[in-house]
Design an enzyme around this catalytic site. Structure first.
Site, PDB file in Angstrom:
ATOM      1  N   ASN A 100     -44.294  38.803   0.660  1.00 42.84           N
ATOM      2  CA  ASN A 100     -45.283  37.862   1.186  1.00 42.84           C
ATOM      3  C   ASN A 100     -46.156  37.303   0.058  1.00 42.84           C
ATOM      4  O   ASN A 100     -46.289  36.091  -0.110  1.00 42.84           O
ATOM      5  CB  ASN A 100     -46.182  38.535   2.226  1.00 42.84           C
ATOM      6  N   ASP A 101     -46.757  38.209  -0.712  1.00 42.76           N
ATOM      7  CA  ASP A 101     -47.601  37.760  -1.816  1.00 42.76           C
ATOM      8  C   ASP A 101     -46.772  37.176  -2.954  1.00 42.76           C
ATOM      9  O   ASP A 101     -47.176  36.197  -3.587  1.00 42.76           O
ATOM     10  CB  ASP A 101     -48.451  38.914  -2.345  1.00 42.76           C
ATOM     11  N   CYS A 128     -40.738  45.787   0.743  1.00 45.43           N
ATOM     12  CA  CYS A 128     -41.547  46.155   1.897  1.00 45.43           C
ATOM     13  C   CYS A 128     -42.240  44.945   2.511  1.00 45.43           C
ATOM     14  O   CYS A 128     -43.057  45.074   3.412  1.00 45.43           O
ATOM     15  CB  CYS A 128     -42.579  47.215   1.536  1.00 45.43           C
ATOM     16  N   HIS A 185     -49.902  35.304  12.701  1.00 43.93           N
ATOM     17  CA  HIS A 185     -49.963  36.270  13.803  1.00 43.93           C
ATOM     18  C   HIS A 185     -48.720  36.179  14.677  1.00 43.93           C
ATOM     19  O   HIS A 185     -48.188  37.187  15.139  1.00 43.93           O
ATOM     20  CB  HIS A 185     -51.205  36.022  14.657  1.00 43.93           C
TER      21      HIS A 185
END
Length: 559
Positions: free
Chosen positions: A436-437, A484, A186
């Protein structure tokens, strides 16, 4: 005192006094010193939960798209009927106080999430934040939040909860440093949204004395707890340069020698799409469609979907908008879609894999997307998440084209997709890399696990090599390859990505101007040379350092 090192998640330099986040709400006593009035105590629980849920939804209304989605999901945790039943039974059956009953009930839910692991396990911090807020509401005490010492400061914390991030004032908080978290925490998301320098997973940050003047470098990922005069002066100059920079992009992304690089935005709803257009985004590289589905008890109708998609498309007339089909599963369970229990949801039925079992859901989404595209002049592209095989890409592309949509693409977030990118791009029209993944699956490191944050650094050479393979496949097939993931939000890494063959970058709208300004200072050949330096590095930290050393213009740009 020596330099402290973590992971830089938002570039820029900040200098100022360190202020620590207040400690959480204390644990309620296990045994009450006074006899418990069970009826009165039980009656305090529901109103406290409802008050917290209401407050979180109110904060969500004022938050940016990504934080908004997390806050809305957290608000439902606060009013979960199962949590209420368990807490009330703690009072009725065991004679606990309302505060203790809520504390224990929430911890039971927390332990269940932790045992699930993966994305679901990453919600542990969220439920602990909800727990503390309900306990505070029961006791009638304030919840510790972002401090306000009356002057600008650098905030140090273990990590920030979604409800905290929604109240940050960027005029007061010069930067963030946390001891936990990772590149997709976050704190990291908030920092990129606000354009505030941030370093996460930085051990020792909370051991510094309150009020200590520090220099935080979100590009290098360092915290200097005892800067000398020269370091302080340099940081102040770079802060001033960044503040004076234009944060609305009005040009076209390109290198110094004219190589076009589309500068796009990641958006999650119509409001964030309009904000991205106002910030000068050249289009949308990732339109997350989950916002319509996650809190819905029934599947949104085609008409509801079409209306929402048309709002996003309408913000970018005659420009590119890439819609990602539903990325459900793992940390995004759908109330109307019972997927049962999975031993490891992150490696389970998520993304396009849901559509193999329920193609009707995908078809309705494609009908809505095609209808919305016809109502606007946007150039609509559609891509699917979690594709691993060329056969999956072909299945999806055929379905997209059968609905009259012009471009069918894939998310490259599984190493198999990068390794087979040439074959996938033979059947798909484009690829977009979700760093990210792709990082977590490549390094076998849960992207939300604080102790593994270093492995999820997008500068990891292993990750960059997979991006290079995908970029090369794009060049060979004449197909577009974009990024992205959060990697595109780092202007220095953006230079490397272009050198690896990426032709579009999609990011938080706030950082588009910084990426564009830096790209204008380097030629494509320089991008390729710097990419080579990063690929040859032995780890992420040295890859980043080697590239930054070759870019003296970073100081002038405040990066």
């Amino acid at each position: 005192m020596s330099l402290l090192t973590g992971i830089g998640v938002c570039p820029g330099v900040a200098v100022g006094p360190l202020v620590r986040m207040a400690e959480p709400v204390p644990e309620p006593a296990a045994v009450s010193p006074e006899p418990v009035d069970r009826d009165a105590e039980r009656a305090r629980i529901r109103p406290a939960m409802e008050a917290v849920g209401t407050e979180l939804r109110a904060r969500a209304e004022k938050a940016e798209a990504e934080t908004k989605a997390v806050l809305e999901a957290t608000s439902y945790m606060a009013e979960d009927p199962g949590l209420l039943d368990l807490a009330e039974s703690g009072v009725t059956d065991r004679g606990l106080t309302a505060a203790r009953a809520v504390f224990e009930a929430a911890n039971t839910f927390r332990d269940m999430l932790a045992a699930a692991g993966g994305y679901i396990g990453a919600r542990v911090a969220d439920i602990e934040d909800v727990r503390d807020r309900i306990v505070a509401a029961v006791l009638g005490i304030p919840v510790p939040g972002i401090p306000d010492p009356g002057h600008p400061f650098i905030l140090a914390a273990h990590d920030l909860a979604p409800a905290d991030t929604a109240t940050v004032d960027p005029d007061k908080v010069l930067g963030f440093v946390t001891t936990e978290g990772g590149p997709t925490s976050h704190t990291a998301i908030l920092a990129r949204t606000l354009g505030v320098p941030a370093v996460v997973a930085c051990p020792g940050a909370l051991s510094l004395n309150e009020g200590t003047t520090v220099v935080l470098d979100g590009g290098l990922g360092t915290l200097d707890p005892a800067p000398n005069d020269a370091a302080t002066l340099d940081a102040e100059k770079r802060m001033a340069a960044r503040r004076g920079a234009q944060h609305v992009w009005r040009g076209e992304g390109a290198t110094a020698d004219g190589r076009r690089v589309l500068l796009l935005a990641n958006v999650g709803d119509p409001a964030s799409a309009r904000a991205a257009a106002d910030a000068g985004a050249e289009g949308v590289g990732l339109f997350r469609t989950e916002f319509l589905f996650l809190d819905a008890s029934t599947e949104p109708t085609v008409a509801e979907q079409e209306a929402s998609y048309a709002e996003v498309f309408g913000a970018f007339p005659r420009r590119k908008v890439v819609l990602r089909t539903l990325d459900a599963g793992a940390d995004k369970p759908l109330a109307f879609l019972d997927q049962g229990e999975e031993p490891n949801p992150a490696l389970g039925v998520r993304g396009l894999r849901v559509a193999f079992d329920r193609p009707d859901i995908l078809d309705r989404q494609l009908v809505a997307a095609a209808g919305a595209a016809q109502r606007t002049s946007a150039e609509v592209w559609v891509m699917a998440p979690m594709i691993a095989l060329p056969s999956e890409a072909a299945w999806f592309a055929d379905r997209v084209r059968s609905h009259g949509l012009r471009a069918a693409g894939v998310m490259v977030e599984v190493p198999a997709a990068a390794l087979c990118a040439r074959q996938i791009l033979d059947v798909a029209d484009f690829a977009s890399i979700g760093t990210n993944d792709l990082a977590q699956y490549t390094l076998a490191a849960d992207r939300m696990a604080g102790p593994l944050a270093e492995l999820n650094d997008p500068w990891q050479p292993a990750l960059l090599r997979l991006i290079q393979l995908t970029g090369q496949a794009g060049a060979e097939t004449g197909k577009s390859v974009g990024v992205c993931g959060e990697a595109a939000s780092d202007p220095v890494l953006a230079v490397v990505l272009v050198g690896l063959g990426v032709v579009s970058l999609s990011m938080s709208a706030r950082v588009i101007s910084e990426v564009g300004e830096l790209l204008k200072t380097v030629t494509f050949d320089e991008c390729a040379r710097l990419a080579g330096l990063a690929l040859d590095a032995v780890d992420a930290q040295r890859a980043k350092a080697r590239v930054r050393e070759e870019l003296p213009q970073l100081a002038e740009l405040g990066l």
